[in-house]
Motif scaffolding. Structure first.
Motif, PDB file in Angstrom:
ATOM      1  N   CYS A  32     -78.912 -94.619 -12.208  1.00 30.68           N
ATOM      2  CA  CYS A  32     -80.070 -95.225 -11.557  1.00 30.68           C
ATOM      3  C   CYS A  32     -79.897 -96.739 -11.456  1.00 30.68           C
ATOM      4  CB  CYS A  32     -81.348 -94.869 -12.314  1.00 30.68           C
ATOM      5  SG  CYS A  32     -82.849 -95.468 -11.495  1.00 30.68           S
ATOM      6  N   VAL A  33     -79.438 -97.372 -12.536  1.00 34.03           N
ATOM      7  CA  VAL A  33     -79.228 -98.820 -12.540  1.00 34.03           C
ATOM      8  C   VAL A  33     -78.196 -99.206 -11.488  1.00 34.03           C
ATOM      9  CG1 VAL A  33     -78.276-100.720 -13.930  1.00 34.03           C
ATOM     10  CG2 VAL A  33     -79.986 -99.175 -14.914  1.00 34.03           C
ATOM     11  N   VAL A  34     -77.095 -98.471 -11.431  1.00 33.97           N
ATOM     12  CA  VAL A  34     -76.032 -98.757 -10.461  1.00 33.97           C
ATOM     13  C   VAL A  34     -76.558 -98.584  -9.025  1.00 33.97           C
ATOM     14  CG1 VAL A  34     -73.822 -97.904  -9.553  1.00 33.97           C
ATOM     15  CG2 VAL A  34     -74.120 -98.243 -12.009  1.00 33.97           C
ATOM     16  N   GLN A  35     -77.233 -97.467  -8.766  1.00 36.62           N
ATOM     17  CA  GLN A  35     -77.708 -97.191  -7.409  1.00 36.62           C
ATOM     18  C   GLN A  35     -78.808 -98.165  -6.981  1.00 36.62           C
ATOM     19  OE1 GLN A  35     -78.312 -93.051  -6.346  1.00 36.62           O
ATOM     20  NE2 GLN A  35     -76.722 -92.421  -7.797  1.00 36.62           N
ATOM     21  N   LEU A  36     -79.645 -98.573  -7.903  1.00 39.57           N
ATOM     22  CA  LEU A  36     -80.678 -99.559  -7.570  1.00 39.57           C
ATOM     23  C   LEU A  36     -80.036-100.894  -7.207  1.00 39.57           C
ATOM     24  CD1 LEU A  36     -83.774 -99.536  -7.433  1.00 39.57           C
ATOM     25  CD2 LEU A  36     -83.797-100.401  -9.778  1.00 39.57           C
ATOM     26  N   ASP A  37     -79.016-101.282  -7.956  1.00 41.04           N
ATOM     27  CA  ASP A  37     -78.285-102.511  -7.656  1.00 41.04           C
ATOM     28  C   ASP A  37     -77.626-102.419  -6.277  1.00 41.04           C
ATOM     29  OD1 ASP A  37     -77.289-105.132  -8.509  1.00 41.04           O
ATOM     30  OD2 ASP A  37     -75.321-104.156  -8.541  1.00 41.04           O
ATOM     31  N   GLU A  38     -77.024-101.275  -5.971  1.00 38.39           N
ATOM     32  CA  GLU A  38     -76.408-101.081  -4.651  1.00 38.39           C
ATOM     33  C   GLU A  38     -77.459-101.160  -3.547  1.00 38.39           C
ATOM     34  OE1 GLU A  38     -72.752 -98.156  -6.129  1.00 38.39           O
ATOM     35  OE2 GLU A  38     -74.554 -97.267  -5.250  1.00 38.39           O
ATOM     36  N   TYR A  39     -78.621-100.581  -3.774  1.00 36.43           N
ATOM     37  CA  TYR A  39     -79.710-100.631  -2.786  1.00 36.43           C
ATOM     38  C   TYR A  39     -80.088-102.083  -2.486  1.00 36.43           C
ATOM     39  CZ  TYR A  39     -84.479-100.413  -0.962  1.00 36.43           C
ATOM     40  OH  TYR A  39     -85.609-100.601  -0.209  1.00 36.43           O
ATOM     41  N   PHE A  40     -80.305-102.867  -3.528  1.00 36.61           N
ATOM     42  CA  PHE A  40     -80.716-104.256  -3.318  1.00 36.61           C
ATOM     43  C   PHE A  40     -79.610-105.105  -2.710  1.00 36.61           C
ATOM     44  CE2 PHE A  40     -84.213-103.290  -6.335  1.00 36.61           C
ATOM     45  CZ  PHE A  40     -85.262-103.706  -5.541  1.00 36.61           C
ATOM     46  N   ASN A  41     -78.358-104.667  -2.840  1.00 34.32           N
ATOM     47  CA  ASN A  41     -77.236-105.383  -2.229  1.00 34.32           C
ATOM     48  C   ASN A  41     -76.821-104.787  -0.893  1.00 34.32           C
ATOM     49  OD1 ASN A  41     -76.443-107.598  -4.081  1.00 34.32           O
ATOM     50  ND2 ASN A  41     -76.404-105.913  -5.547  1.00 34.32           N
ATOM     51  N   LYS A  42     -77.697-103.955  -0.319  1.00 35.49           N
ATOM     52  CA  LYS A  42     -77.502-103.349   1.005  1.00 35.49           C
ATOM     53  C   LYS A  42     -76.227-102.500   1.081  1.00 35.49           C
ATOM     54  CE  LYS A  42     -79.082-105.268   4.605  1.00 35.49           C
ATOM     55  NZ  LYS A  42     -80.269-104.891   5.242  1.00 35.49           N
ATOM     56  N   LYS A  43     -75.847-101.891  -0.035  1.00 36.19           N
ATOM     57  CA  LYS A  43     -74.687-101.006  -0.065  1.00 36.19           C
ATOM     58  C   LYS A  43     -75.109 -99.549  -0.221  1.00 36.19           C
ATOM     59  CE  LYS A  43     -71.697-104.576  -1.859  1.00 36.19           C
ATOM     60  NZ  LYS A  43     -71.226-105.230  -3.041  1.00 36.19           N
ATOM     61  N   ARG A  44     -76.418 -99.288  -0.231  1.00 34.59           N
ATOM     62  CA  ARG A  44     -76.933 -97.931  -0.408  1.00 34.59           C
ATOM     63  C   ARG A  44     -78.222 -97.793   0.390  1.00 34.59           C
ATOM     64  NH1 ARG A  44     -76.488 -93.564  -3.410  1.00 34.59           N
ATOM     65  NH2 ARG A  44     -74.753 -94.433  -4.570  1.00 34.59           N
ATOM     66  N   ALA A  45     -78.293 -96.723   1.186  1.00 36.54           N
ATOM     67  CA  ALA A  45     -79.490 -96.460   1.995  1.00 36.54           C
ATOM     68  C   ALA A  45     -80.314 -95.294   1.443  1.00 36.54           C
ATOM     69  CB  ALA A  45     -79.099 -96.187   3.442  1.00 36.54           C
TER      70      ALA A  45
END
Length: 163
Positions: free
Chosen positions: A51-64
């Motif tokens: 969850c921490v990794v995916q949330l970070d990716e979301y905020f860095n526009k690397k995950r939709a």
């Protein structure tokens, strides 16, 4: 079963993530003054690391979209409403009325809005993508400014060329 908690700094505040090996139960955004420095510097429990990794990716526009096991607690109607929220594509919005229609009851608009307001997994279950019928940024448990910020992250205004 023991639930675990971790805190993660984000551009819109501190994410408080709660879950266990059966999934993420809660993600809420707190103001920075609500969280101690010690909590921010703790190691991330194994069951919350994705969850921490995916949330970070979301905020860095690397995950939709999120690929997490979630385990939100709610009534059968709330869970049905939250599942409907997961169908709203990244960068798109819908209305409470459209969500009510999709759930099969146009008259359930207030119940849908109330269920969205109880969403325990903000961002992961994207209740920020729901607008008023007139396009207004109505209701968001984290504050309207956060809803506006998340929508802008997902659908930035493109600069038009002058020539």
């Amino acid at each position: 079963m023991k639930t675990e908690t971790t805190y993660q700094k984000t551009p819109i505040g501190i994410a408080k993530i709660i879950g266990d090996k059966n999934g993420i139960q809660s993600l809420s955004i707190l103001d920075e003054e609500e969280v101690s420095v010690e909590n921010l510097n703790q190691s991330v429990p194994y069951c919350l690391q994705d969850c921490v990794v995916q949330l970070d990716e979301y905020f860095n526009k690397k995950r939709a979209s999120f690929n997490l096991t979630v385990n939100p607690k709610g009534t059968p109607f709330q869970i049905k409403a939250w599942r409907q929220l997961l169908k709203i594509p990244y960068g798109k919005t819908t209305t409470y009325l459209a969500q009510s229609k999709a759930l099969g009851d146009i008259k359930a608009i207030r119940a849908v809005a109330a269920a969205n307001g109880k969403n325990p997994l903000c961002i992961i279950i994207p209740c920020h993508r729901v607008m008023g019928s007139d396009g207004s940024l109505t209701g968001y448990v984290g504050g309207i400014w956060r809803k506006k910020w998340l929508l802008a992250l997902e659908n930035p205004v493109k600069q038009q060329t002058l020539f």
